[in-house]
Each structure stands twice: as C-alpha cells, then as structure tokens.
Design an enzyme around this catalytic site. Structure first.
Site, PDB file in Angstrom:
ATOM      1  N   GLU A 160      16.344   5.381  36.859  1.00  0.00           N
ATOM      2  CA  GLU A 160      15.512   6.456  36.353  1.00  0.00           C
ATOM      3  C   GLU A 160      14.256   6.658  37.204  1.00  0.00           C
ATOM      4  OE1 GLU A 160      14.042   6.189  32.408  1.00  0.00           O
ATOM      5  OE2 GLU A 160      13.755   8.360  32.347  1.00  0.00           O
ATOM      6  N   ASP A 161      13.645   5.558  37.640  1.00  0.00           N
ATOM      7  CA  ASP A 161      12.316   5.664  38.250  1.00  0.00           C
ATOM      8  C   ASP A 161      12.266   5.445  39.760  1.00  0.00           C
ATOM      9  OD1 ASP A 161      11.443   6.039  35.691  1.00  0.00           O
ATOM     10  OD2 ASP A 161      10.832   3.967  35.380  1.00  0.00           O
ATOM     11  N   HIS A 190       7.483  -6.012  34.006  1.00  0.00           N
ATOM     12  CA  HIS A 190       8.186  -5.441  32.842  1.00  0.00           C
ATOM     13  C   HIS A 190       9.683  -5.775  32.831  1.00  0.00           C
ATOM     14  CE1 HIS A 190       9.572  -2.661  29.789  1.00  0.00           C
ATOM     15  NE2 HIS A 190      10.211  -1.939  30.684  1.00  0.00           N
ATOM     16  N   ASP A 239       1.200 -15.271  -2.604  1.00  0.00           N
ATOM     17  CA  ASP A 239       1.489 -16.399  -3.445  1.00  0.00           C
ATOM     18  C   ASP A 239       2.966 -16.767  -3.484  1.00  0.00           C
ATOM     19  OD1 ASP A 239      -0.326 -17.927  -4.617  1.00  0.00           O
ATOM     20  OD2 ASP A 239       0.074 -17.218  -6.657  1.00  0.00           O
ATOM     21  N   ASP A 269      13.676  -3.790  25.667  1.00  0.00           N
ATOM     22  CA  ASP A 269      12.768  -2.924  26.417  1.00  0.00           C
ATOM     23  C   ASP A 269      11.661  -2.426  25.486  1.00  0.00           C
ATOM     24  OD1 ASP A 269      11.778  -1.244  28.435  1.00  0.00           O
ATOM     25  OD2 ASP A 269      13.146   0.391  27.903  1.00  0.00           O
ATOM     26  N   HIS A 328      17.018  -2.174  34.618  1.00  0.00           N
ATOM     27  CA  HIS A 328      17.142  -1.091  33.646  1.00  0.00           C
ATOM     28  C   HIS A 328      16.333   0.163  33.964  1.00  0.00           C
ATOM     29  CE1 HIS A 328      13.411  -2.626  31.701  1.00  0.00           C
ATOM     30  NE2 HIS A 328      13.296  -1.390  31.244  1.00  0.00           N
TER      31      HIS A 328
HETATM   32 MN    MN Z   1      11.603  -0.171  30.543  1.00  0.00          MN
END
Ligand code: MN
Length: 740
Positions: free
Chosen positions: A92-93, A63, A274, A154, A88
């Site tokens: 956070e993770d 990712h 068209d 993201d 990024h």
């Molecule tokens: Mn992300």
C-alpha cells in the site's frame, strides 16, 4: 510529549533490538527455514520503509515489527503470519508490488497481503459506507482468517500508539475500534486483545470517565489484593495437599466493562469493583483435565458455599468460540460473592489467544475448529447472498456477535450452536435452507411445537417437513439469525418473481388477442393506468387476479400501441377491483360449499363483495360461481327464485366466524404420523392450529390439538379425515378448554 530526536546510530541499534525481540517471541518458528523467511521479510520491509517515519517521528519499521510481534506473542500465529505482518504495509505505502511479494515469498503470502491491502481503506467514508466496507472486509475472511487476525494486530498497535494522532483522527479510529474490531476480536476468542482494544478506545472517546475509573481502581487496589490473598490461602493449601501444579490469578473487571455498567446501566462504582473473580489454572494432561477441574471445584466448594445458579460448565460443552472453563460463584466468609474460574493451562491459552491457540492443540480440539469453520461458513453464506441494505446486515451480524449462545441437539445427538432467542425455525434453517423452507413444525424434546417456539439450551429438536410448505412473510417476525432472515427474504422474492412471470405470460396472450404488441411502452401505459410502480408489480397483480384483463376498457389500439382514452379514465367498474386488491392478502381465499372447498369463482358486479362481507355463491347458467353479498340488491330475488343454485361461501380469513375446539387423538407412534396429522389440519383443510401437543409412550402416542373451525360440519370433516390416517386409532372432540 517529548519531541523525538533522530539519531541514526541509536535507531539502527533500536531496530535490531526490536527485531530480535520479535524472534524471541516467535518461538513457534524454530526451524532455520522459518527464521530465514522472517529475516527476508524483515529485510524487504526495512528497505521499503527506510525513508518513512511514523507520526511520532520514529522509524516506520517499528510498526510492522510490533504488529508481527503481536501476531507471534499475543495471538500465537505461525511463520507465514509473521512474514505477512512484517510486509503488511509495503504494497500500500511503498514501491513493492503484489507481484514482488508473490515472487519473493509465495502465493499464500501474496494472497494474504492482497487481502490486507484491500481492506486497509475500510472505514474511510460515511457511516453507510463503513458498513459496506466492513462487509467487504469480512468477505476476505473466507479467504484466510489470518488476514483478519493480522488486521486486528495492526489495529491494536495503532491503538497503543494513538497518542501522536490529531484529536479527530483519534476519535475516528477509537470509535471504529469499538464498532467493529473489538466485537471481531471477541468472536475470534481474542479476549485479552478485545479488552485492551475497548479500554484504549474508551481512553480516547471518554477521556474523563476513563481517568476517573482508573483512579478509583488504583485507590481500591490494596483492599482488593488483601481480600483476594486471604480468600485463596485455604485453597492453595488444599491444592498443594492434592499434589496439583497450579497458578491462581486475581482478576479485576476491565475499565471498559466497569464504564459500561456505570454509565449505561447506572450501577455505582462501589457495587461493581466489589465483584471479585479469581482464576485457578492447573497443569494437567488433556485426558485428565475434565476430572481434575471438577476435583478443584470440589476443593473450592469444601471451603466456600457455591451459588447453584451460577455454575457454568463450558468444559463439557465449550462455547462457540472454543472457550472452555468451569465457572462457579461462591460466598466468601465476609459475605462477598467471588467468581472462581477453573481451567487447565491449555484451556487458559485458548481463552487468552483464541482461535490461534487451537493450532497448537489441534488434535484435541477439532470440535472448536469445526465450530469456527461453521461460523465462517455462516458469515460467508450471509455475505454472499446479501443484497439488502448493508447497514441492516451489520445490525443482524452484531446482534449475533454479542448474543449469548444456546446449544441445541439434533435427533441423532449432533450439537448446533445458535444465538439466544433462536426459534425452531432458526434451527431448521441452520440445518439446511431447504429444511427451513419446508418446515411446518418441530418436536422439541418429543413434544410438538410451532415454528415460532423459542428454543432453550439443551433442547433436542426434530424438524417436521412438508413438501407443500413454502416460506411465509410472517416468518420474518420470529426468526432471529441473520442467515435465516436472509434465506426467507430470498425465497419470498423468488416466489414473487415466479408469480410475476406467470402474469407476464397472461398479459402477453391478452395482448396477442387484442393485436397489441408486447412493447415496454404498452407495459408502461398499463402500469400508469393501474397506478403501479413497476412491471413486476403489474405482472404480479395480473397473476394474482387482482387486475382482471377482461375488463380492460376505454383504450384504443393504433399500430400495435395501446393508449387509454384520457376522457374515459378508469371506468367506474374498475373501482371494486382496486378495493379487492387492497384487502389483506390472506383473507382472499373463499371457502365454498358444505365441504368448504376452494373453487374458482368470480365476484358479482352488482354488489362488489370484499373479504369479510357475508356472502353466498350463486351458480350461473354457465356453471360458474358468482359471489354476492347477502345484502346485495339482487339477493332476495336470487335466493327466493333460485334457491337450488345457491351455495354457501365464507371468507377463510374471517376469524370471528371461527370457533376454537380441542381434538384429542391417539394412535400408534410411527415416523411421519405427526407430520401427516399436522399436514391435514394446516394444508389440506386450511385450518388454523392454536396449540398442539404430542406425547409418546411405548409406541402409543397421544395428541391434543386446538383448532379454529367454522362450524360443526367443518369440525366433523376434519375429524373424519384424521380418522382415515393410517396408524390413528381414535379421534375425539375434547371438551376441556385447557391446553394440555
Ligand atoms: Mn499498519
């Protein structure tokens, strides 16, 4: 979906393959130092995410690599952005902290990651919180646009890999994307990304309709291709003959835009698919691109008849997003309209990659850069002063995002971009909030217009100011830009606050004289007594004279505390006061005497006149003016016995007593003359202008104004005042009823 099988060896190879794909895409990061920074970010991210997997089962690191690649390849961002995109999700993770980022990479990276982490919780709540969160998210725009660009990358990758999510999650993410990310991408000039985000979102929000349109596009593809190929044959030959290096692309509408037309505007698929568009991209040096674009235009129109209403020259005046292109719509031999877009390679790059591509061409594209800065500054302005309900802000903001733009020139030729529908007042506020606040009118292409005049692209606008002017409530009815609305609301609030503080002083003095302490219990008692919601409202009503403290009755004072005698609830005489306070605010001005002056007055108790009543003034023995109704029980007695003490009085707002007349004037054109004239009419004389026009020829101006007057005396006073203005030559009453 096939289940994902974990094979560490295969994964290791795949990670490296994807990483080198990123390096190839990051062709702007050529130096060894750039490459080292990217490598370091990759290593840190790989290690931090090593035990994590995506919903699909794949290693999580896919990712951030993909997001970084979108930043490099599809948005054209720099090394710092690629580094931040790789990192990024770490803060956070994972165990990585912001301090780590700062120490390992630098303060810029730390700031960007901080911004990204802060806004990652966006859209987690109910709808109103969404709006509030979005506001917060946009606030980070003011720090560094890269935060928002990486966030969009993201989101794009998450949308591309949405298949593995649960249905509710898909719906939530897809609708957020339509709600905010696609409009944002659009405003930042990321047209390709915007289109892809919309198409992907539609795939999840309206799966059947999405499938239907995809199928029908597929079925009709061959016919379209054949048509386009035939259409471009003569153009190709002619362009080659002129030694152009070029590329021609056929273009179809996006699935989302077709869907929009079919399901929102009820247009048949046959009538949309068209519509054809082709794009001619020429390779030419910057200094020749405008001339060459027109040369190509000339070639195209040699073969096909153009529709003159559909010529769009965004090369001479680029859009606010920086978009540059020359568009025309021509008729094919089979009678079909074809849109032809002509642009240079550089313009095409900017059109596809938006803001980021400007960096590449910085020296030649300062205007667009400034435009973006201006836009960001406006957003910041609105955000920082915003204390309204966040949702109404979003509406204003989205309105401004989607609306088409108009281009307005200042008197010295500067160009300002405004949303379509903007008025002279919006323009004034765009220049400066003080210019907006003191604006009394404008000259559009040298002609006087009112504040509410709707501007058209290409107008030249000069704002007329008066120091006496202050923002008015009704201005909110005709401004369209969010920032102007914001500034007006703020000024009105401030004005009310100031008036209230005067009222507070009045009350304090009154309390002093009554030996009542200025305590909140006493204020609350008064609020309750007069049935008002807040102390500010009480002070405001006092300052405005709508609550007359002289008439405070039926209360007792004990130890400095006031209390109203419940038995003597608001005495009968209080009633008319309330009546007056509910009358429309503007009508409360009384014009007294032959000169229609504003003088101090009080309303007679015996007949309780209210705005709109026929009234007269009576000079009391103390020299005060009391206002009575013509049909007051005492009127006959007063009028017959004391006729010499009676003076005329009329409510200013009573329009039925006003008559519209035209006044024609000439004079020597002079800076500020129009300002002086409009000022006398509207401020000094308090006369309503219905229409005004102004023309200037070789230093002589001629003007025509239509005003509402009470009578001929009123008109004559006005005309005399106008004659006294320096530079005015003649002032005459004009009989014609037409507006000139
Ligand atoms: Mn992300």
């Amino acid at each position: 979906m096939e289940p994902y099988v974990i094979d560490p060896e295969v994964e290791k190879k795949e990670i490296l393959r994807r990483y080198s794909g990123l390096l190839r895409a990051a062709h702007r990061s050529k130096s060894t130092q750039d490459k080292r920074r990217i490598r370091k970010a990759f290593d840190v991210s790989l290690e931090a995410h090593k035990d994590m997997r995506r919903k699909s089962g794949e290693p999580y690191i896919y990712h951030p690599i993909a997001v970084a690649r979108i930043c490099a390849e599809e948005i054209g961002l720099d090394t710092t952005s690629i580094v931040c995109a790789l990192l990024h999700d770490t803060v956070e993770d994972t165990y990585i902290t912001l301090e780590d980022i700062g120490n390992l990479f630098g303060s810029k990276e730390r700031m960007i990651i901080d911004g990204l982490t802060k806004i990652s919780g966006v859209f987690d709540q109910s709808s109103s919180n969404q709006a509030e969160n979005f506001r917060k998210m946009l606030l980070t725009l003011s720090d560094d646009v890269r935060v928002i660009l990486i966030k969009i990358a993201d989101r794009l990758h998450n949308m591309r890999t949405l298949d593995h999510m649960k249905r509710e999650k898909q719906l939530k993410i897809a609708s957020e994307t339509l709600f905010m990310y696609a409009p944002l991408a659009h405003r930042l000039g990321l047209y390709n990304i915007k289109t892809e985000l919309e198409d992907l979102a539609l795939k999840y929000t309206e799966p059947e309709q999405y499938q239907e349109i995809t199928d029908r596009l597929e079925k009709t593809k061959a016919v379209r291709t054949r048509f386009i190929n035939k259409f471009i044959v003569p153009l190709q030959k002619a362009l080659e003959g002129e030694q152009f290096k070029f590329e021609i692309k056929g273009r179809t509408k996006s699935i989302y835009s077709i869907w929009n037309k079919m399901y929102k505007k009820k247009v048949r698929f046959e009538d949309i698919y068209d519509v054809f568009a082709i794009r001619i991209i020429i390779e030419t040096p910057v200094e020749k691109e405008k001339a060459d674009a027109w040369k190509v235009y000339s070639i195209v129109t040699d073969f096909y008849q153009p529709n003159p209403d559909r010529l769009r020259d965004w090369i001479s005046i680029p859009k606010g997003t920086g978009y540059e292109s020359l568009h025309t719509t021509v008729m094919s031999p089979t009678g079909k309209w074809v849109e032809v877009q002509i642009r240079s390679k550089r313009m095409d790059d900017i059109a596809e990659k938006g803001f980021a591509a400007h960096w590449k061409y910085k020296s030649t594209n300062e205007a667009a850069e400034n435009n973006l800065d201006e836009w960001l500054a406006q957003i910041r302005d609105v955000l920082e002063s915003n204390d309204d309900d966040a949702l109404s802000f979003i509406d204003d903001f989205k309105l401004n995002l989607f609306s088409e733009e108009i281009y307005i020139f200042t008197p010295n030729g500067d160009l300002k971009t405004l949303p379509k529908g903007s008025t002279a007042l919006d323009f004034a506020f765009r220049i400066h909030s003080q210019v907006g606040s003191q604006c009394i009118g404008a000259k559009v292409n040298h002609r006087l217009v009112p504040l509410s005049y709707e501007l058209k692209s290409g107008d030249q606008v000069e704002i007329i100011l008066s120091k006496k002017q202050t923002p008015k409530t009704d201005w909110l009815n005709f401004v369209v830009t969010a920032s102007a609305k914001q500034k007006i609301k703020q000024a009105l609030k401030e004005e009310r606050r100031q008036i209230a503080s005067e009222g507070k002083d009045i009350l304090r003095r009154k309390f002093n004289s009554l030996n009542v302490s200025f305590l909140s219990v006493n204020i609350t008692e008064l609020e309750r007594h007069f049935n008002l919601d807040s102390a500010t409202e009480l002070y405001y009503q006092i300052a405005k004279g709508r609550i007359d403290l002289k008439k405070l009755k039926g209360f007792s004072v004990e130890n400095g505390r006031i209390s109203f005698d419940k038995a003597v609830v608001p005495v009968k005489e209080e009633a008319p006061i309330k009546q007056i306070s509910t009358a429309p605010g503007k009508s409360e001005t009384l014009l007294i005497g032959d000169e229609n002056q504003k003088m101090d007055f009080t309303l007679a108790r015996c007949c309780n006149p209210i705005p709109g009543d026929d009234v007269f003034g009576f000079v009391t023995v103390n020299g005060e003016i009391k206002i009575h109704r013509i049909n007051c029980p005492n009127a006959t007695q007063l009028l017959s016995n004391y006729a010499y003490r009676v003076i005329k009085a009329r409510w200013a707002g009573k329009e039925m007593l006003q008559f519209e007349v035209g006044v024609h004037f000439t004079g020597i054109d002079d800076v500020g003359l129009v300002h002086k004239i409009t000022n006398i009419i509207s401020a000094d004389m308090n006369v309503n202008m219905k229409a005004i026009s102004f023309e200037s020829n070789d230093g002589i101006f001629e003007g025509q104004v239509r005003v509402l007057v009470l009578d001929t005396a009123h008109l004559n006073t006005l005309m005399d005042k106008l004659r006294n203005v320096n530079g005015v030559l003649t002032v005459e009453r004009s009989e014609s009823t037409e507006n000139s």
